[in-house]
Design a protein around this motif. Sequence first.
Motif, PDB file in Angstrom:
ATOM      1  N   UNK A 249       0.864  -1.176   0.000  1.00 38.59           N
ATOM      2  CA  UNK A 249       0.000   0.000   0.000  1.00 38.59           C
ATOM      3  C   UNK A 249       0.902   1.227   0.000  1.00 38.59           C
ATOM      4  N   UNK A 250       0.693   2.091  -0.987  1.00 31.80           N
ATOM      5  CA  UNK A 250       1.430   3.348  -1.053  1.00 31.80           C
ATOM      6  C   UNK A 250       0.439   4.474  -0.769  1.00 31.80           C
ATOM      7  N   UNK A 251       0.749   5.308   0.224  1.00 33.43           N
ATOM      8  CA  UNK A 251      -0.247   6.271   0.688  1.00 33.43           C
ATOM      9  C   UNK A 251       0.335   7.662   0.865  1.00 33.43           C
ATOM     10  N   UNK A 252      -0.580   8.635   0.820  1.00 30.99           N
ATOM     11  CA  UNK A 252      -0.220  10.040   0.927  1.00 30.99           C
ATOM     12  C   UNK A 252      -1.169  10.731   1.902  1.00 30.99           C
ATOM     13  N   UNK A 253      -0.644  11.599   2.732  1.00 27.10           N
ATOM     14  CA  UNK A 253      -1.435  12.506   3.562  1.00 27.10           C
ATOM     15  C   UNK A 253      -2.535  11.769   4.330  1.00 27.10           C
ATOM     16  N   UNK A 254      -3.819  12.126   4.113  1.00 25.93           N
ATOM     17  CA  UNK A 254      -4.904  11.476   4.847  1.00 25.93           C
ATOM     18  C   UNK A 254      -4.920   9.978   4.677  1.00 25.93           C
TER      19      UNK A 254
ATOM     20  N   UNK B 103      13.731  18.568   5.050  1.00 25.13           N
ATOM     21  CA  UNK B 103      12.484  19.107   5.580  1.00 25.13           C
ATOM     22  C   UNK B 103      11.319  18.609   4.728  1.00 25.13           C
ATOM     23  N   UNK B 104      10.437  17.844   5.367  1.00 28.27           N
ATOM     24  CA  UNK B 104       9.373  17.144   4.648  1.00 28.27           C
ATOM     25  C   UNK B 104       8.016  17.798   4.867  1.00 28.27           C
ATOM     26  N   UNK B 105       7.263  17.935   3.766  1.00 29.81           N
ATOM     27  CA  UNK B 105       5.900  18.440   3.823  1.00 29.81           C
ATOM     28  C   UNK B 105       4.968  17.437   3.150  1.00 29.81           C
ATOM     29  N   UNK B 106       3.712  17.801   3.057  1.00 31.37           N
ATOM     30  CA  UNK B 106       2.645  16.946   2.514  1.00 31.37           C
ATOM     31  C   UNK B 106       3.081  16.183   1.258  1.00 31.37           C
ATOM     32  N   UNK B 107       2.855  14.863   1.284  1.00 37.73           N
ATOM     33  CA  UNK B 107       3.230  14.036   0.139  1.00 37.73           C
ATOM     34  C   UNK B 107       2.484  14.398  -1.127  1.00 37.73           C
ATOM     35  N   UNK B 108       1.305  15.031  -0.982  1.00 42.46           N
ATOM     36  CA  UNK B 108       0.521  15.413  -2.152  1.00 42.46           C
ATOM     37  C   UNK B 108       1.186  16.458  -3.014  1.00 42.46           C
ATOM     38  N   UNK B 109       2.181  17.167  -2.481  1.00 42.93           N
ATOM     39  CA  UNK B 109       2.896  18.166  -3.267  1.00 42.93           C
ATOM     40  C   UNK B 109       3.640  17.494  -4.422  1.00 42.93           C
ATOM     41  N   UNK B 110       4.197  16.308  -4.173  1.00 45.88           N
ATOM     42  CA  UNK B 110       4.946  15.577  -5.205  1.00 45.88           C
ATOM     43  C   UNK B 110       4.080  14.575  -5.953  1.00 45.88           C
ATOM     44  N   UNK B 111       3.095  13.971  -5.258  1.00 43.55           N
ATOM     45  CA  UNK B 111       2.237  12.952  -5.885  1.00 43.55           C
ATOM     46  C   UNK B 111       1.074  12.668  -4.950  1.00 43.55           C
ATOM     47  N   UNK B 112      -0.109  13.157  -5.292  1.00 46.27           N
ATOM     48  CA  UNK B 112      -1.243  13.020  -4.389  1.00 46.27           C
ATOM     49  C   UNK B 112      -1.947  11.669  -4.497  1.00 46.27           C
ATOM     50  N   UNK B 113      -1.486  10.785  -5.373  1.00 44.05           N
ATOM     51  CA  UNK B 113      -2.107   9.468  -5.528  1.00 44.05           C
ATOM     52  C   UNK B 113      -1.321   8.347  -4.857  1.00 44.05           C
ATOM     53  N   UNK B 114      -0.021   8.548  -4.671  1.00 43.67           N
ATOM     54  CA  UNK B 114       0.816   7.464  -4.151  1.00 43.67           C
ATOM     55  C   UNK B 114       1.261   6.488  -5.218  1.00 43.67           C
ATOM     56  N   UNK B 115       0.954   6.785  -6.485  1.00 44.54           N
ATOM     57  CA  UNK B 115       1.273   5.874  -7.593  1.00 44.54           C
ATOM     58  C   UNK B 115       2.731   5.977  -8.010  1.00 44.54           C
ATOM     59  N   UNK B 116       3.316   7.147  -7.839  1.00 44.27           N
ATOM     60  CA  UNK B 116       4.686   7.352  -8.327  1.00 44.27           C
ATOM     61  C   UNK B 116       5.704   6.474  -7.611  1.00 44.27           C
ATOM     62  N   UNK B 117       5.387   6.027  -6.417  1.00 46.11           N
ATOM     63  CA  UNK B 117       6.318   5.153  -5.700  1.00 46.11           C
ATOM     64  C   UNK B 117       6.614   3.905  -6.522  1.00 46.11           C
ATOM     65  N   UNK B 118       5.559   3.299  -7.073  1.00 49.46           N
ATOM     66  CA  UNK B 118       5.740   2.092  -7.884  1.00 49.46           C
ATOM     67  C   UNK B 118       6.408   2.425  -9.217  1.00 49.46           C
ATOM     68  N   UNK B 119       5.971   3.504  -9.847  1.00 44.95           N
ATOM     69  CA  UNK B 119       6.559   3.896 -11.137  1.00 44.95           C
ATOM     70  C   UNK B 119       8.048   4.187 -11.001  1.00 44.95           C
ATOM     71  N   UNK B 120       8.411   4.935  -9.965  1.00 45.22           N
ATOM     72  CA  UNK B 120       9.816   5.304  -9.781  1.00 45.22           C
ATOM     73  C   UNK B 120      10.683   4.087  -9.471  1.00 45.22           C
ATOM     74  N   UNK B 121      10.139   3.159  -8.708  1.00 48.54           N
ATOM     75  CA  UNK B 121      10.920   1.968  -8.349  1.00 48.54           C
ATOM     76  C   UNK B 121      11.246   1.144  -9.597  1.00 48.54           C
ATOM     77  N   UNK B 122      10.251   0.970 -10.466  1.00 38.83           N
ATOM     78  CA  UNK B 122      10.491   0.217 -11.700  1.00 38.83           C
ATOM     79  C   UNK B 122      11.501   0.949 -12.577  1.00 38.83           C
ATOM     80  N   UNK B 123      11.371   2.264 -12.636  1.00 33.38           N
ATOM     81  CA  UNK B 123      12.297   3.052 -13.455  1.00 33.38           C
ATOM     82  C   UNK B 123      13.728   2.923 -12.951  1.00 33.38           C
ATOM     83  N   UNK B 124      13.926   2.966 -11.635  1.00 38.18           N
ATOM     84  CA  UNK B 124      15.269   2.835 -11.073  1.00 38.18           C
ATOM     85  C   UNK B 124      15.868   1.461 -11.367  1.00 38.18           C
TER      86      UNK B 124
END
Length: 478
Positions: free
Chosen positions: A114-119, A300-321
Amino acid sequence: MGRLKSLGPEVKASSRILRRLVLLCGILVIAFSAVGCAHYPVNQPLTQVDPDTGYRGKFMGVPGNSDELLLYLTFSGGGTRAAAFSYGVLEELRITEVTLGGKKRRLLDEVDAISAVSGGSFTAGYYGLFGERIFEDFEPKFLKKNIQGILTSKIFLNPYNWVRLLSPYFDRSDLAAEYYDKNVFDHGTFGDIAQRKGPMIHINATDMVDGLRLSFNQDAFDVICSDISTFPVARAAAASSAVPILLTPIALQNYTGTCGYTLPAKLQTVLKEQETSSRQYHLVNDLRPYLNAERKKYIHLVDGGVADNLGVRQALDRVTLFGNLWSTLQFTGLGNTHKVAFIVVNAETEVSKSLNLFGKPPAFSAMLDSYSSIAITRYNYETLMLLRENFARWTEEVRKGRCGNKPISTKPGACGDIKFYLIEVRFDALKDEEERSYYKQLPTSFSLSDDQVDKLREVARRILNQSEEYHRFLGDLK
């Protein structure tokens, strides 16, 4: 004697005032002495990188989980609204049975990550720590509690916290993290999630300086030579939900250079040989600032929604790396996967259509909501299109890696048998315009009525059940 009697009430009043002043001074002395101690909990250093230990995806998984199905959930941001919406999806997966390998299983038990953001990170983090217990007490502890009101009273009505907040090393999000740690997550850490051996939980936040997404797992913490096992889940959730302006950043200390970490040889090759226009090059290049602790001592970390509000990029970035999906699956021990399903729970908002009816300039708050909603909605769309467009390429990568020079057979269980599913749970799926607008305009605060929470849970289950892609997925499992 009469004069002394007449002064009696005045003396008594003065005495009461004096006692109150002494008491107030005592409180202030204690509080000010706490200022020197008020400091955010620093993430612990890692003495030596060890890829064979720690909170990593390859070590997680529910016992009996089928290796033929990779089920990946993502929970968006959006305050309690997003938390309740994603909770409803977990409820539906809990009562949905499928047959895999001749055995009946709940679909909830097949969730791999499960990849999650904010709420959404509160629902994900709680499930990661406590599993089935989420269906017993998450509602009264979080969903149906006025979290926003509680935090506001702690900031504005508690003199002790007024003084603590004077410390340059302690701020509003630190206060929120303390409350979450004690009253929501029961002091749970990522080490506790690792011990439970459930799905891998990725809580995502945003580096406010470099604009990068940071996921709380040991692979990411290796780069800064930090041990995530002792890190509170509450503090990660506080970082992931630290809405700029309303809340303050959560800080991590960078210890890089002290644990023997170096970029893997494959990634170093990417920096030397890859085209600078490739996504892989830019993802690797983004790691460079973290490898210099003198220039980047703190993150310094702020709301994850600033970079990706869906949590989908975690999987995309991992495959890309990793370079391709086949290498990613092999690394995580999922080389036998034949079905990959993404269930994306999206509690996005919309700008009020009533603004179209008035000629006067909208209020500042309406303008601010419009800016954030438009940016998030557009980026969400691009993220999902990128995910969907990758399915064809990933199919070829898996078939090539698994079949090699053999003929490619797509029969069930054969080397070429690989299917992808993108199942969206979003308010736009509702056909009734009035109902759709009701849910999209619910506040994104951490305070909703019990009725609103129940409606969000119900509508999440209904949207999932009415999804054609979801039924295609369930049909293929049969």
